[in-house]
Write an enzyme that holds these catalytic residues in place. Structure first.
Site, PDB file in Angstrom:
ATOM      1  N   SER A   1       0.808  -1.220   0.000  1.00 24.99           N
ATOM      2  CA  SER A   1       0.000   0.000   0.000  1.00 24.99           C
ATOM      3  C   SER A   1       0.846   1.277   0.000  1.00 24.99           C
ATOM      4  O   SER A   1       1.621   1.484  -0.908  1.00 24.99           O
ATOM      5  CB  SER A   1      -0.933  -0.065   1.198  1.00 24.99           C
TER       6      SER A   1
ATOM      7  N   GLU B   1     -12.647   6.713   6.312  1.00 23.18           N
ATOM      8  CA  GLU B   1     -11.677   7.138   7.307  1.00 23.18           C
ATOM      9  C   GLU B   1     -11.141   8.491   6.846  1.00 23.18           C
ATOM     10  O   GLU B   1     -11.104   8.757   5.640  1.00 23.18           O
ATOM     11  CB  GLU B   1     -10.518   6.143   7.387  1.00 23.18           C
TER      12      GLU B   1
ATOM     13  N   ASN C   1      -8.270   9.375   6.499  1.00 19.09           N
ATOM     14  CA  ASN C   1      -7.123   9.203   5.609  1.00 19.09           C
ATOM     15  C   ASN C   1      -7.511   8.843   4.170  1.00 19.09           C
ATOM     16  O   ASN C   1      -6.659   8.660   3.315  1.00 19.09           O
ATOM     17  CB  ASN C   1      -6.152   8.163   6.178  1.00 19.09           C
TER      18      ASN C   1
ATOM     19  N   PRO D   1      -3.317   2.232  20.743  1.00 18.67           N
ATOM     20  CA  PRO D   1      -2.112   1.578  20.213  1.00 18.67           C
ATOM     21  C   PRO D   1      -2.262   1.434  18.705  1.00 18.67           C
ATOM     22  O   PRO D   1      -3.337   1.071  18.222  1.00 18.67           O
ATOM     23  CB  PRO D   1      -2.130   0.199  20.884  1.00 18.67           C
ATOM     24  N   SER D   2      -1.201   1.720  17.953  1.00 14.34           N
ATOM     25  CA  SER D   2      -1.264   1.561  16.498  1.00 14.34           C
ATOM     26  C   SER D   2      -1.374   0.078  16.163  1.00 14.34           C
ATOM     27  O   SER D   2      -0.848  -0.773  16.872  1.00 14.34           O
ATOM     28  CB  SER D   2       0.007   2.135  15.881  1.00 14.34           C
ATOM     29  N   GLY D   3      -2.062  -0.215  15.066  1.00 15.73           N
ATOM     30  CA  GLY D   3      -2.140  -1.598  14.605  1.00 15.73           C
ATOM     31  C   GLY D   3      -1.049  -1.912  13.592  1.00 15.73           C
ATOM     32  O   GLY D   3      -0.863  -3.056  13.206  1.00 15.73           O
ATOM     33  N   THR D   4      -0.331  -0.902  13.132  1.00 16.00           N
ATOM     34  CA  THR D   4       0.652  -1.138  12.064  1.00 16.00           C
ATOM     35  C   THR D   4       2.080  -0.737  12.435  1.00 16.00           C
ATOM     36  O   THR D   4       3.015  -1.067  11.732  1.00 16.00           O
ATOM     37  CB  THR D   4       0.278  -0.342  10.792  1.00 16.00           C
TER      38      THR D   4
HETATM   39  C1  16G Z   1      -4.453  -0.025   8.062  1.00 17.55           C
HETATM   40  C2  16G Z   1      -5.917   0.027   7.704  1.00 17.55           C
HETATM   41  C3  16G Z   1      -6.413   1.454   7.662  1.00 17.55           C
HETATM   42  C4  16G Z   1      -6.114   2.148   8.963  1.00 17.55           C
HETATM   43  C5  16G Z   1      -4.654   2.029   9.327  1.00 17.55           C
HETATM   44  C6  16G Z   1      -4.434   2.509  10.746  1.00 17.55           C
HETATM   45  C7  16G Z   1      -7.149  -1.386   6.156  1.00 17.55           C
HETATM   46  C8  16G Z   1      -7.263  -1.896   4.761  1.00 17.55           C
HETATM   47  N1  16G Z   1      -6.141  -0.568   6.397  1.00 17.55           N
HETATM   48  O1  16G Z   1      -3.665   0.549   7.054  1.00 17.55           O
HETATM   49  O2  16G Z   1      -7.782   1.418   7.430  1.00 17.55           O
HETATM   50  O3  16G Z   1      -6.453   3.510   8.885  1.00 17.55           O
HETATM   51  O4  16G Z   1      -4.274   0.656   9.284  1.00 17.55           O
HETATM   52  O5  16G Z   1      -3.094   2.353  11.113  1.00 17.55           O
HETATM   53  O6  16G Z   1      -7.944  -1.712   7.022  1.00 17.55           O
HETATM   54  P1  16G Z   1      -2.653   2.466  12.621  1.00 17.55           P
HETATM   55  O7  16G Z   1      -3.375   1.389  13.410  1.00 17.55           O
HETATM   56  O8  16G Z   1      -1.176   2.301  12.605  1.00 17.55           O
HETATM   57  O9  16G Z   1      -3.061   3.837  13.099  1.00 17.55           O
HETATM   58 MG    MG Z   2      -3.680   1.328   0.274  1.00  9.22          MG
END
Ligand code: 16G
Ligand code: MG
Length: 547
Positions: free
Chosen positions: A68, A376, A378, A498-501
């Site tokens: 992405s 969202e 974003n 907490p961030s998911g990524t």
């Molecule tokens: C992922 C999610 C996005 C969300 C982002 C938040 C999908 C396809 N993508 O990229 O929707 O805004 O995580 O990231 O669901 P964060 O948890 O690090 O803030």
């Molecule tokens: Mg994307």
């Protein structure tokens, strides 16, 4: 058909050995990481998609290879379920287990998945695979395909496509083409036909001009936009920049994430006329934001909240004018600007729900409405129509012009997942119907200043939240402290999650002035550092918004 699970083990050992012992987790974005460590992950996801297809009685399962908006060295993989949704949560756990097991234990793990889920290993299975345009994607696609072949599944390779196109192909195939043809041409044809019918030759009305600059993030979106242009009559004049040809790297100083986070235009931007309309998508074209420069050269962003309010308001008007009774609602996350929520609830009278971050949560909630709009901030988002809504609109379209437009909008919007290009075409339709330029659009409401911070802590999972991430329940006492701080600010609002990524805690703050917002974010950041095990130097007050 006879399947020997030894093949899986042999393939894995010989061609896709696991070279990284680090534990990785299937999250909101599937698996993501440095491309050189992903071969074994991809092979195993090919295996899993094949099993999932058999588990779902031979329905097509999609696999998309992309990271992405991440930088070029990264890649990733996500599975798409039969109705175009994200992978079911219980299988996210299975996916995590499968990629973390050693090569030696792989055969046994596959056998366990088959047994636990009562999968008929000799039944048919269909897996569709697509990828973005990163240079390592073809290698990773081959690994996925080999995973399917190891279990004697059927694999169809789509080559370079956007993430939303993959979702479209899966749904089109599983609905026996009722949703469209599961081919690249079928996708273009469906969207372009709907777009041109709605436009009906009316290209410029009121303040609306038919020109647009499209920042393709050097990703797949650029290539596909060029394909759209080739096939469209002169219904829209699009100038595509950051096409991914030559030295431009995917998402590097360009694309929706860059524009939204840095609050500035992408590189390679031609000199902008004041108020000329620009749009940026991310590397796999499932996110979109608009922007422009005003007459003093100031950059202005029209993000997911703006797109959501524009679409929801317009659909509400159309539905009302048709005299049909459909429940329309907008789904947002806690990141939605408070001013956008206020505008949509109080001015446009559209009900709003708030859910946790991540497309799957928004999509799921939107399905509760007859017409569910979700976005969202974003720029991830789309509209979903219930079967009931489709039926009522179809009936009404026999006598009502606006219902006819609604019917075409159902074809124009990619209901399976947020689709930057499809969203853009819908925004263009609405602006043109209203006769609006970006100045008209942005003047609907004034955003509250907002600020985000990232705080490093020992373990981000010590933070637990509830109420769509707006309330922090752990560590104990943190929310009380947040409330105390927020109460000192006019229009103040803040939350932590907490961030998911990424391995960080995110802080969001908004207030009535820029200075207050900076101070509020800073104070909340300090609270997180103090009460949630902050690591690294003490936070200093940020000096400008939108870091
Ligand atoms: C992922 C999610 C996005 C969300 C982002 C938040 C999908 C396809 N993508 O990229 O929707 O805004 O995580 O990231 O669901 P964060 O948890 O690090 O803030
Ligand atoms: Mg994307």
């Amino acid at each position: 058909m006879s399947i020997n699970l030894r093949t899986v083990y042999a393939f894995a050992r010989e061609m896709y050995p696991k070279i990284n012992a680090e534990h990785i987790q299937y999250g909101t974005a599937g698996f993501r990481g440095k491309a050189e460590f992903l071969d074994s992950v991809m092979f195993r996801m090919g295996v899993l998609a094949t099993l999932r297809s058999r588990y779902r009685e031979g329905a097509v399962i999609g696999v998309m290879i992309t990271a992405s908006h991440n930088p070029e060295p990264d890649n990733g993989v996500k599975l798409i379920d039969p109705k175009g949704e994200m992978l079911e949560p219980s299988w996210e756990t299975i996916a995590t287990d499968l990629v973390n097991v050693t090569d030696q234990d792989l055969e046994q793990m596959v056998a366990t998945i088959i047994k636990d889920n009562k999968i008929d290993i000799n039944s048919s299975s269909y897996v569709y695979v697509g990828m973005d345009n990163r240079y390592h994607s073809p290698r990773l696609l081959k690994a996925v395909a080999d995973g399917v072949i190891a279990l004697k599944g059927n694999v169809r390779e789509y080559g370079i496509v956007t993430t939303p196109m993959m979702h479209y192909f899966v749904v089109a195939a599983n609905t026996k083409e009722a949703y469209g043809k599961p081919t690249e041409e079928g996708y273009y044809e469906k969207l372009i036909t709907a777009f041109e019918k709605i436009r009906n030759g009316q290209l410029e009305t009121g303040n609306y001009r038919n020109n647009l600059i499209f920042d393709g993030a050097n990703g797949v979106g650029a290539r596909k936009m060029l394909q759209f242009i080739k096939r469209m009559s002169n219904s829209l004049n699009v100038n595509v920049i950051n096409q991914g040809i030559g030295s431009g790297k995917i998402n590097d100083e360009c694309g929706a994430d860059h524009v939204k986070v840095k609050q500035r235009p992408p590189i390679s931007m031609p000199d902008l006329e004041p108020y000329s309309r620009c749009v940026s998508v991310d590397g796999d074209a499932d996110r979109i934001v608009y922007f422009f420069n005003n007459d003093s050269g100031q950059f202005r962003l029209l993000d997911g909240d703006r797109i959501a309010t524009l679409i929801a308001g317009y659909l509400m008007e159309l539905i009302k004018s048709c005299n049909i009774n459909l429940r329309l609602g907008l789904v947002q996350t806690a990141y939605a600007n408070g001013a956008s929520t206020d505008y949509i609830v109080n001015k446009l009278k559209v009900p709003v729900s708030c859910v946790a971050t991540g497309v799957k949560h928004l999509h799921h909630k939107a399905l509760e409405y007859d017409v569910g709009v979700y976005f969202e901030a974003n720029g991830h988002g789309t509209v979903v129509f219930s079967d009931h809504a489709k039926l009522i609109i179809k009936e009404s379209a026999q006598i009502n012009q606006n219902a006819k437009t609604l019917l075409l909008i159902i074809d124009l919007i990619n209901e399976t997942v947020g689709d930057a290009i499809s969203d853009m075409l819908l925004v263009e339709v609405i602006l043109s119907h209203k006769g609006w330029d970006v100045k008209d659009w942005i003047s609907t409401y004034e955003d509250l200043p907002n600020q985000q911070l990232k705080i490093k802590v020992q373990d981000r999972n010590v933070i637990e939240t509830t109420d769509a991430e707006r309330v922090c329940v752990r560590p104990k006492g943190l929310q009380d402290e947040i409330n105390k701080v927020v109460s000192n600010y006019k229009c103040g609002r803040a939350f932590v999650r907490p961030s998911g990524t990424e391995d960080v805690v995110r802080v969001y703050a908004e207030a009535s002035t820029e200075d207050d917002t900076l101070q509020l974010a800073y104070e909340i950041g300090l609270l997180v550092q103090r009460m949630a095990g902050g690591v690294g130097p003490e936070l200093t007050k940020p000096s400008n918004a939108h870091l």
